[in-house]
Design a protein around this motif. Structure first.
Motif, short mmCIF file in Angstrom:
data_model
loop_
_atom_site.label_atom_id
_atom_site.label_comp_id
_atom_site.label_asym_id
_atom_site.label_seq_id
_atom_site.Cartn_x
_atom_site.Cartn_y
_atom_site.Cartn_z
N TRP A 140 48.18 36.03 38.96
CA TRP A 140 49.29 36.96 38.68
C TRP A 140 49.11 37.66 37.36
O TRP A 140 49.63 38.75 37.15
N SER A 141 48.37 37.02 36.45
CA SER A 141 48.19 37.68 35.15
C SER A 141 47.34 38.93 35.27
O SER A 141 47.26 39.73 34.35
N CYS A 142 46.69 39.11 36.42
CA CYS A 142 45.87 40.32 36.60
C CYS A 142 46.73 41.56 36.84
O CYS A 142 46.26 42.68 36.67
N PHE A 143 47.94 41.33 37.27
CA PHE A 143 48.81 42.47 37.58
C PHE A 143 49.55 42.90 36.35
O PHE A 143 49.97 42.07 35.56
N PRO A 144 49.81 44.14 36.14
CA PRO A 144 49.31 45.27 36.94
C PRO A 144 47.83 45.49 36.72
O PRO A 144 47.35 45.40 35.61
N VAL A 145 47.15 45.78 37.79
CA VAL A 145 45.71 45.94 37.72
C VAL A 145 45.41 47.35 37.23
O VAL A 145 45.55 48.30 37.98
N ASN A 146 45.00 47.43 35.97
CA ASN A 146 44.74 48.79 35.48
C ASN A 146 43.38 48.97 34.84
O ASN A 146 43.08 50.02 34.32
N THR A 147 42.57 47.94 34.86
CA THR A 147 41.20 48.16 34.37
C THR A 147 40.23 47.65 35.42
O THR A 147 40.58 46.81 36.26
N PRO A 148 39.04 48.15 35.37
CA PRO A 148 38.04 47.69 36.34
C PRO A 148 37.80 46.19 36.21
O PRO A 148 37.59 45.49 37.21
N PHE A 149 37.89 45.70 34.97
CA PHE A 149 37.66 44.29 34.77
C PHE A 149 38.69 43.46 35.52
O PHE A 149 38.38 42.49 36.19
N LEU A 150 39.94 43.93 35.41
CA LEU A 150 41.01 43.20 36.08
C LEU A 150 40.84 43.28 37.59
O LEU A 150 41.10 42.32 38.31
N GLU A 151 40.41 44.43 38.04
CA GLU A 151 40.17 44.57 39.48
C GLU A 151 39.19 43.52 39.97
O GLU A 151 39.44 42.80 40.93
N GLU A 152 38.12 43.46 39.21
CA GLU A 152 37.10 42.49 39.58
C GLU A 152 37.67 41.09 39.55
O GLU A 152 37.44 40.28 40.45
#
Lengths: 548, 700
Positions: free
Chosen positions: A476-488
């Motif tokens: 859940w800490s990845c959201f909001p997904v706003n960087t490519p790193f987070l996407e990955e």
């Protein structure tokens, strides 16, 4: 032969590893070994990974050097050159001895930090076991956001705080008999440093005698033989190298005693107000004839003395730095105050101690700091605990706004229809049925669950929850997904979650079914995972939409 | 008002605000409602530091009164101590030992020295005393609370001697706090406490040892060294007399307060009001008499075997051997005093030996009952080395305290560890009006008597002998300490029964490597017989506790640490009592005293020994608990503590918390208890929690 452009510090030929001949390379940052005739290193260890090196005892036929890694693995090198095996090994050992400490610090600090965190927090440790050891996520991932969290505040303290000395450092060199009537002491650089810091006299001796008069080894041999190390032995001859140290220590102790104590509360000499004159009283006092004590008693007294001294010295090593600082501060303050008169200075300390002694925390009006009040937004949730959330579709904000408006309208239009209310008797039966113990409230089997489920299962479930919670937190800490790193990361986390479900949750479920339990213990866990999957799914479809 | 009815009471309580000041609080509240019915209340304490502590507590109390009533109280309270603690003279106060300070002070303030100064201004005197003498008596000390330091700073400001100021101010002070030697020792009481009003209320705080103080103040030891010094004293006296005879001896009639004032060692009503007998009236005769006495004592010390006799036997023997009569002997102290005064000898310290002998002479000829004389040619432990000692020992503690009971209307004896209460009236020979033992509300179970289950039952009788040194016992004790050191945070204090025992145990622990293992957990500090060394160790111990290292202090029951030092809060999270601190029963003095107690007061030997041991044990373990917020573990590491006769003699506030379930625990079980009591300590404020804990403890 060296393939890299690294600086090679030492090359030792004719070194065997796993019964293969080869050459040992000591480079700036790592130690490596290549088999004969090949130009590739088959063994390579960074210095930072090496915990310590060990060497075979002098008498052994095989001359070996062992590297112990932090992971616990060991690598043995066998020096085979007939003529110079010993020399080669010592050269390698000495160089390693110089190199290792440099890297040790860095590696250790991190490792120690992690170790410390794991030790201090059993929950974290369990999590670590569940996730890392079972290879759900990698160690780096696990530490990624934890260490960074702590490194900030620790870096400040770490740089300043010096590790104290263990009081038992001398106990750590317990001798081991080596089978042929001798004793072997294991000294490490840490212990030597401890000895030096605690007993400056020994350090001085060391500086005087090594290496001009004695080799390092001889010096320590003598140290361990001396009465100085064996605290129950009494110094007899003056030939002993350390006789002087003992004397210095005694002087030190005396001067410490001479200085007296700052805190008059513990000053036993001033404690007694009016002692009886000599000759009065029933006890003849401590036997005045100290000279006729037996040797045994003397040695006992010596032990006690040395223990006191030892402890004081160990304590002093920790305080020395502080003192130095304090003294600096003190000097600056005393130059302007210039009131170091003991007579004026003393009472203030005494007064403070007196005040401390007569103040009672529980009798004070206010009990100091108020405890932090728990700020609850929803107190009912706090007292009831989490209620199972029904599986629900996520409503959009527009939906919410609409429904709020709708309710508002209904409330505004509300008119009580008094003619159609329940009769009072029906109402009261309904209330009775709904109150605890009533007809409708008997089905609660919740309390039974902790009796139905055996303890170890409960425990397991708890661990599952913790692990799942940790993974979900990452997710859940990845959201909001706003960087490519987070996407990955979010993709990776989802696969982690799936893996978790497969490797951990499913076996547990099966086990439950196999046993007997009808209650769905893992329902909530699954729900949580499902929610995460839903979210992921929603996010993915939205992303696909955006892309197309 | 009840207070006037109170006569002699014994109380036991462990209140957290200091039992003495609480007692005082009650007294004060009563006295303020009575119209100044009380004169000076003599509150009496043992130790310098606690004197200051009581005074500070009193200050808070008075402050509180003033705040509540809004009136300024005209209350005067002060602490009194020896010259060493009160002197402000720059030279004199820098001396380290009390004796030196006293001597130096005498040499500056004696009346003839001051008289000399009138004619010869080069003679040094103390300007502080001069100032006080000139001005200090005109205005009484302004009302307030004066601690030792306050007195000193007041004295410094005015230029008055604080010591004499304090002594003078006793007369009009409401409360005086001092060591109870000042009241019990006839030699000092005569000087200091003579003028206390009959109506005064006397509070003996920390009075658990009061019988020993009484006995100590009346007992004398004479060694060969004392006799040698007496010899040289007498020679000096003789020479001075011969020299002074030329100038002519005149008796100084008026004794000034600063003069060397040798007081009589016997109690006021025993002092004869007759004239000094003719045989010792002249100085030469008296010196001759002293010589004869000295020779007689020397001959007595030449014995080869132990002699025990009563004072009448001794007197009879003296009469037969050297024709020394009883009557002149009784005047010995008195006569020596007047002689020293006449000779204008300032430094009394030099003459301590001859003073001791003359005091002995007076005592032995005055009291025929309650005393015994024991001459030992050597110490028991070292039979080959001749070291003859003559013990003149008081066995009846009621002798010294009798005048106190007779003189003062109200006497309160109080301490944290007075159990069992009924033995005190017996040995001090008085009839208490009230006896009360107060319990305390502890926030948690503080007690864990731990007899080692694996240790053999090694005591058949309470006799200190060498079979205590069974190595198994020692190892068990060591393991206990080791385990404790690994689970208890901060400071641990361990008490042994005697120095010798501790030394031996420490040595064998060292050999067995136990100490080194303990060092892994905590630093070790050990009490020694040297007070200065021990003070240093104590300070380091506290430092170690404070900076978080944690430390263990090995100490001795009956030692200085066990009597005077509190280990509050983190300075003592656990206290372990190794063994039962029985007194060394082989000593002849003790045997004589036990016999006397049995014959006179019908106290069985065993009862007294147990009583004595348990009060010291309680004294030791009581060091760790100070307030309700404080907590600590008390471990009695000896099976005998579990027996009813021992348990019953512990103070009530400890007894209450010993449940049967906490008896006979093994080390592991103790740790469970420990975990319980230490982990939840801070939350454990309510009774409810305590009950829960008790339930859990039962389950375990």
């Amino acid at each position: 032969m060296a393939t890299s452009s690294e600086e090679v510090l030492l090359v030792v030929k004719r070194v065997r590893q796993k019964k293969q001949d080869g050459a040992l390379y000591l480079m700036a940052e790592r130690v490596a070994w290549a088999p004969e005739g090949k130009d590739r290193f088959s063994v390579s260890h960074l210095y930072a990974d090496i915990r310590c090196q060990k060497i075979s005892p002098d008498g052994k036929s095989k001359i070996q050097l062992q590297l112990v890694l932090h992971t616990g693995e060991t690598t043995n090198f066998h020096f085979t050159s007939e003529s110079s095996a010993m020399k080669d090994r010592d050269a390698a050992k000495d160089l390693l001895q110089q190199l290792l400490p440099k890297f040790k610090r860095k590696a250790n600090k991190e490792l120690e930090e992690k170790n410390r965190m794991l030790q201090e927090d059993p929950l974290l440790f369990q999590l670590y076991k569940d996730l890392v050891v079972s290879q759900v996520i990698s160690a780096e991932e696990f530490w990624a956001n934890r260490v960074s969290m702590n490194s900030v505040d620790h870096s400040l303290t770490n740089s300043k705080q010096e590790v104290g000395i263990s009081a038992a450092f001398l106990a750590d060199v317990r001798p081991q008999t080596d089978g042929c009537n001798g004793l072997r002491y294991n000294l490490t650089s840490d212990i030597i440093e401890s000895i030096f810091r605690t007993y400056p006299a020994v350090k001085q001796k060391y500086g005087e005698n090594v290496p001009h008069n004695l080799t390092e080894k001889e010096f320590w041999t003598r140290f361990f033989q001396s009465h100085y190390f064996h605290r129950d032995r009494i110094s007899t001859g003056s030939q002993d190298l350390f006789a002087e140290c003992g004397k210095l220590d005694e002087q030190g102790l005396k001067s410490m005693v001479g200085q007296g104590v700052r805190n008059s509360m513990v000053d036993l000499t001033s404690l007694e107000d009016k002692s009886l004159d000599e000759g009065y009283g029933i006890s003849s006092g401590p036997s005045t004839s100290s000279h006729n004590k037996t040797l045994k008693e003397n040695s006992n007294a010596a032990i006690i003395k040395r223990f006191n001294h030892h402890s004081a010295m160990v304590l002093a090593t920790g305080l020395r730095k502080q003192d130095a600082q304090n003294e600096q501060n003190g000097e600056t303050s005393s130059t302007d105050g210039n009131s170091k008169d003991s007579d004026f200075f003393q009472p203030s300390v005494k007064k403070v101690k007196l005040q401390e002694a007569i103040e009672y925390a529980d009798l004070e009006q206010e009990n100091g700091r108020k405890p932090v009040a728990l700020n609850l937004k929803k107190s009912d949730r706090y007292s009831h605990g989490p209620t199972p959330v029904q599986c629900q579709q996520y409503a959009t904000s527009q939906d919410i706004i609409n429904s709020v408006n709708c309710i508002r309208h209904e409330i505004a239009d509300y008119t009580p229809r008094l003619t159609q209310v329940l009769s009072s008797s029906t109402a009261s039966t309904a209330i009775a049925a709904l109150s605890p113990g009533g007809v409708l409230m008997q089905g609660g089997t919740q309390q039974a669950i902790n009796q139905m489920v055996p303890n170890d299962t409960q425990c397991e479930l708890k661990h599952l929850y913790v692990a799942a919670g940790e993974l979900l937190r990452h997710f859940w800490s990845c959201f909001p997904v706003n960087t490519p790193f987070l996407e990955e990361k979010v993709v990776k986390m989802r696969s982690n979650l799936e893996r978790f479900q497969v490797t951990k949750l499913c076996p547990f479920q099966e086990k439950m079914q196999r046993q007997y339990l009808s209650t769905n213990l893992t329902g909530h866990l699954e729900e949580m995972l499902q929610t995460a999957y839903n979210k992921f799914h929603a996010w993915q479809t939205r992303r696909m939409l955006r892309k197309t | 008002m009840e207070i006037s009815l109170l006569l002699q009471t014994v109380q036991e309580w462990k209140t957290w605000t200091g039992s003495c000041s609480s007692a005082m609080g009650v007294l004060l509240s009563l006295s303020s409602s009575q119209t100044a019915g009380m004169g000076g209340g003599g509150a009496v304490e043992l130790i310098d530091f606690s004197v200051s502590q009581v005074v500070e507590e009193l200050r808070r109390l008075i402050d509180f009164y003033e705040k509540e009533t809004g009136e300024r109280s005209s209350f005067l309270a002060l602490a009194l101590s020896s010259r060493k603690n009160l002197c402000v003279h720059p030279e004199v106060s820098s001396l380290r030992f009390g004796k030196e300070v006293d001597g130096k002070c005498h040499s500056l303030t004696a009346s003839y020295i001051r008289a000399q100064r009138h004619s010869d201004s080069s003679v040094q005197t103390c300007r502080f005393y001069e100032e006080f003498d000139a001005l200090g008596r005109q205005v009484p000390l302004p009302a307030g609370i004066y601690n030792l330091d306050d007195l000193k700073s007041f004295g410094r400001r005015r230029g008055w001697c604080p010591y004499y100021l304090a002594r003078y101010s006793i007369l009009h002070a409401n409360v005086v706090v001092y060591s109870y030697h000042y009241l019990l020792d006839p030699k000092i009481a005569d000087l200091v406490s003579k003028e206390l009003a009959k109506k005064s209320v006397v509070v003996f705080d920390e009075a658990h040892n009061i019988d020993n103080v009484c006995i100590d103040s009346m007992s004398v030891n004479i060694t060969r060294r004392t006799l040698d010094r007496t010899q040289s004293n007498i020679e000096t006296l003789q020479n001075t007399i011969q020299r002074r005879l030329v100038e002519g001896l005149k008796e100084a009639n008026v004794a000034r307060e600063t003069d060397v004032y040798l007081s009589n060692p016997v109690l006021p009503d025993e002092i004869l009001q007759e004239a000094v007998p003719g045989s010792i009236r002249s100085a030469e005769h008296f010196v001759g008499f002293l010589k004869r006495l000295l020779e007689y004592l020397k001959s007595r010390l030449r014995v080869q075997h132990v002699v025990q006799e009563s004072p009448p036997q001794f007197l009879k023997d003296a009469f037969e051997k050297v024709c020394i009569d009883r009557k002149p002997l009784r005047f010995c102290a008195e006569r020596l005093r007047s002689l020293l005064r006449t000779l204008e000898i300032a430094d009394i310290a030099d003459f301590s030996a001859v003073t001791l002998i003359s005091n002995f002479a007076t005592l032995v000829s005055t009291y025929s009952k309650g005393f015994t004389i024991i001459i030992e040619p050597f110490e028991d432990r070292t039979p080959s080395i001749a070291n003859p000692i003559l013990h003149f020992s008081c066995m009846d503690s009621s002798i010294a305290i009798k005048p106190v009971f007779e003189r003062f209307q109200t006497v309160i004896i109080t301490s944290g560890t007075l159990s069992p209460l009924d033995i005190y009236p017996k040995i001090l020979d008085f009839r208490p009006v009230t006896m009360a033992s107060f319990t305390m509300t502890l926030a948690r179970a503080c007690l864990c008597p731990l007899p080692r289950s694996s240790s053999p039952l090694f005591f058949s009788s309470p006799v200190f002998t060498s079979f205590l040194f069974l190595s198994a016992v020692i190892r068990n004790y060591g393991n206990l300490l080791l385990e404790m050191s690994s689970v208890v945070p901060d400071g641990i204090v361990a008490f042994f029964t005697s120095y010798q025992y501790m030394e031996n145990i420490v040595a064998s622990w060292y050999e067995q490597g136990i100490l080194e293992n303990i060092q892994r957990n905590k630093l070790i500090f050990i009490e020694t017989q040297d007070a200065a060394e021990t003070s240093m160790a104590l300070e380091k111990y506290q430092e170690a506790c404070e900076n978080g290292r944690g430390a263990i202090l090995l100490s001795v029951a009956r030692g200085k640490v066990s009597e005077g030092i509190d280990f509050v809060h983190h300075f003592g999270r656990a206290v372990i009592m190794f063994g039962v601190p029985y007194v060394y029963t082989q000593s002849r003095l003790l045997k004589a005293r036990l016999e006397y107690l049995r014959d006179q007061f019908q106290i069985r030997e065993n009862d007294f020994l147990t009583f004595d041991a348990m009060r010291h044990a309680a004294q030791c373990v009581g060091r760790v608990i100070r307030g309700k917020t404080d907590y600590g573990l008390m471990i009695f590491a000896d099976k005998r503590y579990a027996r009813a006769d021992k348990r019953g003699k512990l103070p009530r506030w400890i007894q209450e918390h010993i449940t049967d379930s906490s008896l006979n625990l093994t080390i592991d079980e103790t740790e469970d208890q420990l975990g319980l009591s230490l982990l939840t300590l801070d939350q454990l404020q309510s009774e409810e929690m305590l009950k829960k804990i008790a339930q859990i403890a039962h389950q375990i």
